[in-house]
Design a protein around this motif. Structure first.
Motif, PDB file in Angstrom:
ATOM      1  N   GLU A  77      62.056  61.998  36.079  1.00 13.02           N
ATOM      2  CA  GLU A  77      62.707  63.292  35.175  1.00 13.02           C
ATOM      3  C   GLU A  77      61.337  63.457  34.197  1.00 13.02           C
ATOM      4  N   ARG A  78      61.129  64.696  33.212  1.00 16.96           N
ATOM      5  CA  ARG A  78      61.022  64.348  32.163  1.00 16.96           C
ATOM      6  C   ARG A  78      61.928  64.604  30.610  1.00 16.96           C
ATOM      7  N   ASP A  79      61.770  64.177  29.654  1.00 20.29           N
ATOM      8  CA  ASP A  79      62.017  64.585  28.492  1.00 20.29           C
ATOM      9  C   ASP A  79      63.521  65.553  29.216  1.00 20.29           C
ATOM     10  N   ALA A  80      64.826  65.672  28.603  1.00 21.01           N
ATOM     11  CA  ALA A  80      65.577  66.269  28.519  1.00 21.01           C
ATOM     12  C   ALA A  80      65.271  67.650  29.480  1.00 21.01           C
ATOM     13  N   ALA A  81      65.426  66.594  30.900  1.00 19.96           N
ATOM     14  CA  ALA A  81      65.188  67.753  31.934  1.00 19.96           C
ATOM     15  C   ALA A  81      63.933  68.473  31.695  1.00 19.96           C
ATOM     16  N   GLY A  82      63.082  68.085  30.516  1.00 15.47           N
ATOM     17  CA  GLY A  82      61.506  69.323  31.123  1.00 15.47           C
ATOM     18  C   GLY A  82      61.720  70.179  30.035  1.00 15.47           C
ATOM     19  N   VAL A  83      62.907  70.603  28.860  1.00 16.48           N
ATOM     20  CA  VAL A  83      62.736  71.582  28.429  1.00 16.48           C
ATOM     21  C   VAL A  83      63.865  71.065  27.140  1.00 16.48           C
ATOM     22  N   GLU A  84      63.085  71.370  26.209  1.00 17.37           N
ATOM     23  CA  GLU A  84      63.611  71.067  24.739  1.00 17.37           C
ATOM     24  C   GLU A  84      64.272  72.545  23.808  1.00 17.37           C
ATOM     25  N   ALA A  85      64.526  72.644  23.071  1.00 21.54           N
ATOM     26  CA  ALA A  85      65.252  74.070  22.456  1.00 21.54           C
ATOM     27  C   ALA A  85      64.797  73.378  20.869  1.00 21.54           C
ATOM     28  N   VAL A  86      64.203  74.413  20.405  1.00 21.11           N
ATOM     29  CA  VAL A  86      63.821  74.031  18.938  1.00 21.11           C
ATOM     30  C   VAL A  86      63.325  75.585  17.968  1.00 21.11           C
ATOM     31  N   ARG A  87      64.322  75.426  16.429  1.00 20.63           N
ATOM     32  CA  ARG A  87      64.386  76.827  16.029  1.00 20.63           C
ATOM     33  C   ARG A  87      62.807  76.577  14.437  1.00 20.63           C
ATOM     34  N   ASP A  88      62.232  77.317  14.439  1.00 23.11           N
ATOM     35  CA  ASP A  88      61.261  77.404  14.290  1.00 23.11           C
ATOM     36  C   ASP A  88      61.811  78.063  12.165  1.00 23.11           C
ATOM     37  N   GLU A  89      60.815  77.829  11.570  1.00 19.27           N
ATOM     38  CA  GLU A  89      61.222  78.402  10.368  1.00 19.27           C
ATOM     39  C   GLU A  89      61.675  79.563   9.830  1.00 19.27           C
ATOM     40  N   TYR A  90      60.977  80.399  10.971  1.00 22.29           N
ATOM     41  CA  TYR A  90      61.695  81.936  10.301  1.00 22.29           C
ATOM     42  C   TYR A  90      62.690  82.327  11.566  1.00 22.29           C
ATOM     43  N   GLY A  91      63.066  81.697  12.205  1.00 17.33           N
ATOM     44  CA  GLY A  91      64.385  81.597  12.648  1.00 17.33           C
ATOM     45  C   GLY A  91      63.991  82.064  13.979  1.00 17.33           C
ATOM     46  N   TYR A  92      63.113  81.671  14.886  1.00 18.52           N
ATOM     47  CA  TYR A  92      62.647  81.856  16.241  1.00 18.52           C
ATOM     48  C   TYR A  92      63.332  80.626  16.758  1.00 18.52           C
ATOM     49  N   SER A  93      63.826  81.255  17.972  1.00 20.94           N
ATOM     50  CA  SER A  93      64.025  79.562  18.841  1.00 20.94           C
ATOM     51  C   SER A  93      63.259  79.893  19.593  1.00 20.94           C
ATOM     52  N   TRP A  94      62.661  78.721  20.348  1.00 20.24           N
ATOM     53  CA  TRP A  94      61.841  78.276  21.358  1.00 20.24           C
ATOM     54  C   TRP A  94      62.539  77.542  22.396  1.00 20.24           C
ATOM     55  N   LEU A  95      61.816  77.734  23.255  1.00 21.37           N
ATOM     56  CA  LEU A  95      62.032  76.460  24.528  1.00 21.37           C
ATOM     57  C   LEU A  95      61.039  75.674  24.717  1.00 21.37           C
ATOM     58  N   VAL A  96      60.505  74.483  24.843  1.00 15.84           N
ATOM     59  CA  VAL A  96      59.512  73.602  24.660  1.00 15.84           C
ATOM     60  C   VAL A  96      59.477  73.243  26.045  1.00 15.84           C
ATOM     61  N   CYS A  97      58.288  73.531  27.460  1.00 14.78           N
ATOM     62  CA  CYS A  97      58.512  72.643  28.174  1.00 14.78           C
ATOM     63  C   CYS A  97      57.034  71.976  28.090  1.00 14.78           C
ATOM     64  N   ARG A  98      56.897  70.522  28.734  1.00 12.98           N
ATOM     65  CA  ARG A  98      56.285  69.675  28.296  1.00 12.98           C
ATOM     66  C   ARG A  98      55.817  69.193  29.884  1.00 12.98           C
ATOM     67  N   ARG A  99      54.693  68.902  30.231  1.00  8.20           N
ATOM     68  CA  ARG A  99      53.923  68.437  31.097  1.00  8.20           C
ATOM     69  C   ARG A  99      52.375  67.584  31.146  1.00  8.20           C
ATOM     70  N   ARG A 100      52.139  66.831  31.956  1.00  3.95           N
ATOM     71  CA  ARG A 100      51.168  65.903  31.596  1.00  3.95           C
ATOM     72  C   ARG A 100      49.729  67.735  32.037  1.00  3.95           C
ATOM     73  N   PRO A 101      48.670  67.395  31.225  1.00  2.00           N
ATOM     74  CA  PRO A 101      47.453  68.423  30.812  1.00  2.00           C
ATOM     75  C   PRO A 101      46.996  68.792  32.520  1.00  2.00           C
ATOM     76  N   GLN A 102      46.884  68.031  32.956  1.00  2.00           N
ATOM     77  CA  GLN A 102      46.602  68.625  34.761  1.00  2.00           C
ATOM     78  C   GLN A 102      48.112  69.185  35.656  1.00  2.00           C
ATOM     79  N   GLU A 103      48.365  69.641  34.639  1.00  2.40           N
ATOM     80  CA  GLU A 103      49.659  69.774  35.729  1.00  2.40           C
ATOM     81  C   GLU A 103      50.035  71.494  34.620  1.00  2.40           C
ATOM     82  N   LEU A 104      49.204  72.258  34.639  1.00  2.00           N
ATOM     83  CA  LEU A 104      49.491  74.006  34.166  1.00  2.00           C
ATOM     84  C   LEU A 104      49.763  74.551  35.333  1.00  2.00           C
ATOM     85  N   PRO A 105      49.489  74.362  36.569  1.00  2.00           N
ATOM     86  CA  PRO A 105      50.399  75.699  36.928  1.00  2.00           C
ATOM     87  C   PRO A 105      51.805  75.047  37.261  1.00  2.00           C
ATOM     88  N   ASP A 106      52.744  73.933  37.843  1.00  3.82           N
ATOM     89  CA  ASP A 106      54.060  73.038  37.132  1.00  3.82           C
ATOM     90  C   ASP A 106      54.409  74.162  35.899  1.00  3.82           C
TER      91      ASP A 106
END
Length: 202
Positions: A77-106
């Motif tokens: 299980e990855r951090d926060a079930a794989g997705v983190e909500a972030v708001r940037d300084e310009y007011g846009y929202s991002w849903l950020v996903c993280r995997r190991r670098p070799q897991e690009l297809p995933d």
């Protein structure tokens, strides 16, 4: 498109085709061979900020979907079930996903899931772009984002200069455009190569 549209120079918007995201792993192989840039394992979906219970429901659905995919694959299980909500300084929202670098297809699969869930939840008009991060190059400090424009169905490279505030490496971006011309549908209008300053994961 009607005759009047042709005469007036109007064009229909390109229908979103999220399946184009699946070309990214092949493009990454080309990019590593030609420019020594490799995936960071981080990708993100950017959209105009949305408030309210409906968006909270979609965000919960996204997290549940990504967790289900991880569980089904027998992965940890990855951090926060794989997705983190972030708001940037310009007011846009991002849903950020993280995997190991070799897991690009995933990772690409995760981004597709996030986009599809937002689209299915009625937030398609708010979707702006998706981005996958790369690092490396000759000096090992270069950063590059391959950006997919949701409403255009095209990709472009964005390369902020290391240690420079709001300056980009135009030479690298043009080099990447040439290198990936056969792998991705590159956005032909350079005015639409928007700088994503402060994008999470880049």
């Amino acid at each position: 498109m009607g005759l009047l549209d042709v005469l007036l120079g109007r064009t229909k918007p390109v229908p979103p085709d999220l399946d184009r995201l699946f070309a990214l792993p092949s493009a990454a192989v080309t990019l590593e061979a030609a420019a020594s840039l490799t995936p960071t394992g981080t990708g993100a979906v950017c959209f105009a900020s949305v408030e309210g219970a409906a968006f909270d429901d979609v965000r919960r659905e996204v997290r549940a979907l990504l967790k289900a995919d991880t569980d089904a694959a027998g992965g940890e299980e990855r951090d926060a079930a794989g997705v983190e909500a972030v708001r940037d300084e310009y007011g846009y929202s991002w849903l950020v996903c993280r995997r190991r670098p070799q897991e690009l297809p995933d990772l690409v699969g995760d981004l597709h899931t996030v986009n599809s869930a937002l689209e299915g939840g009625g937030f398609g008009p708010q979707l702006l772009c998706s981005m996958v991060g790369f690092r490396g190059g000759d000096d090992r400090e270069r950063r590059l984002g391959l950006v997919y424009l949701y409403k255009r169905g095209t990709f472009y490279p964005f390369a902020p200069l290391p240690g420079e505030a709001d300056r980009r490496d135009n030479a690298l971006e043009l080099r990447v455009r040439a290198v990936l011309a056969e792998d991705l549908r590159i956005e032909p209008d350079l005015r639409r190569w928007f700088p994503l300053w402060g994008a999470p994961g880049l």
